[in-house]
Scaffold this active site. Sequence first.
Site, PDB file in Angstrom:
ATOM      1  N   ARG A 103       0.828  -1.222   0.000  1.00  0.00           N
ATOM      2  CA  ARG A 103       0.000   0.000   0.000  1.00  0.00           C
ATOM      3  C   ARG A 103       0.858   1.267   0.000  1.00  0.00           C
ATOM      4  O   ARG A 103       0.411   2.325  -0.450  1.00  0.00           O
ATOM      5  CB  ARG A 103      -0.954  -0.019   1.190  1.00  0.00           C
TER       6      ARG A 103
ATOM      7  N   TYR B 269     -17.917  14.982 -18.090  1.00  0.00           N
ATOM      8  CA  TYR B 269     -18.233  13.574 -17.841  1.00  0.00           C
ATOM      9  C   TYR B 269     -19.286  13.487 -16.729  1.00  0.00           C
ATOM     10  O   TYR B 269     -19.109  14.080 -15.658  1.00  0.00           O
ATOM     11  CB  TYR B 269     -16.957  12.818 -17.464  1.00  0.00           C
TER      12      TYR B 269
ATOM     13  N   ASP C 290      -9.159  17.777 -16.768  1.00  0.00           N
ATOM     14  CA  ASP C 290      -9.358  16.375 -17.131  1.00  0.00           C
ATOM     15  C   ASP C 290      -9.036  16.265 -18.617  1.00  0.00           C
ATOM     16  O   ASP C 290      -9.775  16.738 -19.478  1.00  0.00           O
ATOM     17  CB  ASP C 290     -10.809  15.959 -16.839  1.00  0.00           C
TER      18      ASP C 290
ATOM     19  N   LYS D 147      -8.905   4.606 -20.223  1.00  0.00           N
ATOM     20  CA  LYS D 147      -9.250   4.910 -21.622  1.00  0.00           C
ATOM     21  C   LYS D 147      -8.012   4.768 -22.513  1.00  0.00           C
ATOM     22  O   LYS D 147      -7.462   3.704 -22.618  1.00  0.00           O
ATOM     23  CB  LYS D 147      -9.858   6.313 -21.694  1.00  0.00           C
TER      24      LYS D 147
END
Length: 323
Positions: free
Chosen positions: A17, A67, A129, A154
Amino acid sequence: MATTYDRAAQHDLVYRRSEHPTTERLEAVLGALEGGDAVVYPSGMAAVLAVLRHLRPRRIALPRDVYHGTRKLVGSEAATGALSVTAPADLESGDVWWVETPSNPRCEITDIAAVARAAAERGVVVVVDSTFATPVLQQPLVLGAGLVLHSTTKFISGHSDAMGGVLVSGDGATADALRYRRMEDGATPGSLDVWLTLRGVRTLPLRVERQSQSAAEIAAWLAPRVPVVWHPSLPDHPGHAIAARQMRDFGGVLSFEVEGGEKAQSIVNRLRLFRTATSLGGVESLAEWRRSVNPAAPEGLIRLSVGLEAPVDLIADLGQALG
Ligand code: PLP
């Protein structure tokens, strides 16, 4: 794939982590591509939440077309009283001006440098973004943005098989703070996802160049055949001039509108080479009647994510589906 490391080996690795060599490699690559310090997350939305939690703005301005998941998450945060959504003109020091360019799904273009200048005068942080553009087509940090975000699910991973998100900051202290918070929150991406993303990013420029060229060909073919086409390559697209200046090419996603939802659905159902699916940026072409996932999308809007198939075949498929 390990979650823990041999401490007797005397290296600095303690626990998955907090340290993970493959994650660090991916961050080095994405940071180099954007010209900043990258911090990766398990999804684009996890990156959106991380930047909001880090910046803690009192107000945020969202673009008209954004989005729908981002709009929903900001709405949920606003419902807790954490922040309020406002127009750019009402932003003050410490607030966030959210930019998404090209936007999802209508490929609207925002002039990043102009926004960055207006924001800097007021101490407002600009978050871009840049998922549709990828670092191959534009570098928002160079244009003055404070932070860049991608859904690496994407184009960056590119094969529709890995989820991820990334925040890139021009300032190392911000990236360190994000990374520390990620270790506390546990919002670390999975080992296989970062490995697949690192493999996918190797072909990013080749894919994006081809996808952009094919999308522009398809947009030009569609323009005289349907009422509206949204792709910045088209000279009558409202953002064409800005996109031509701030991007190296116009990107692999486009949308078009036909008369009503029924017609849009029947076109999508007739497509054979374009698969009916959500998401974008993969090697295979996808088509989606956007209303099926976003009730605010125009009724007749179909979004296309253009893959690596020959454009002549994709155009033939659209030709038979439009009838
Ligand atoms: N930003 C944009 C522009 C998107 O298109 C998406 C997803 O479609 C996201 C963010 C969210 O990314 P993810 O699905 O990886 O959480």
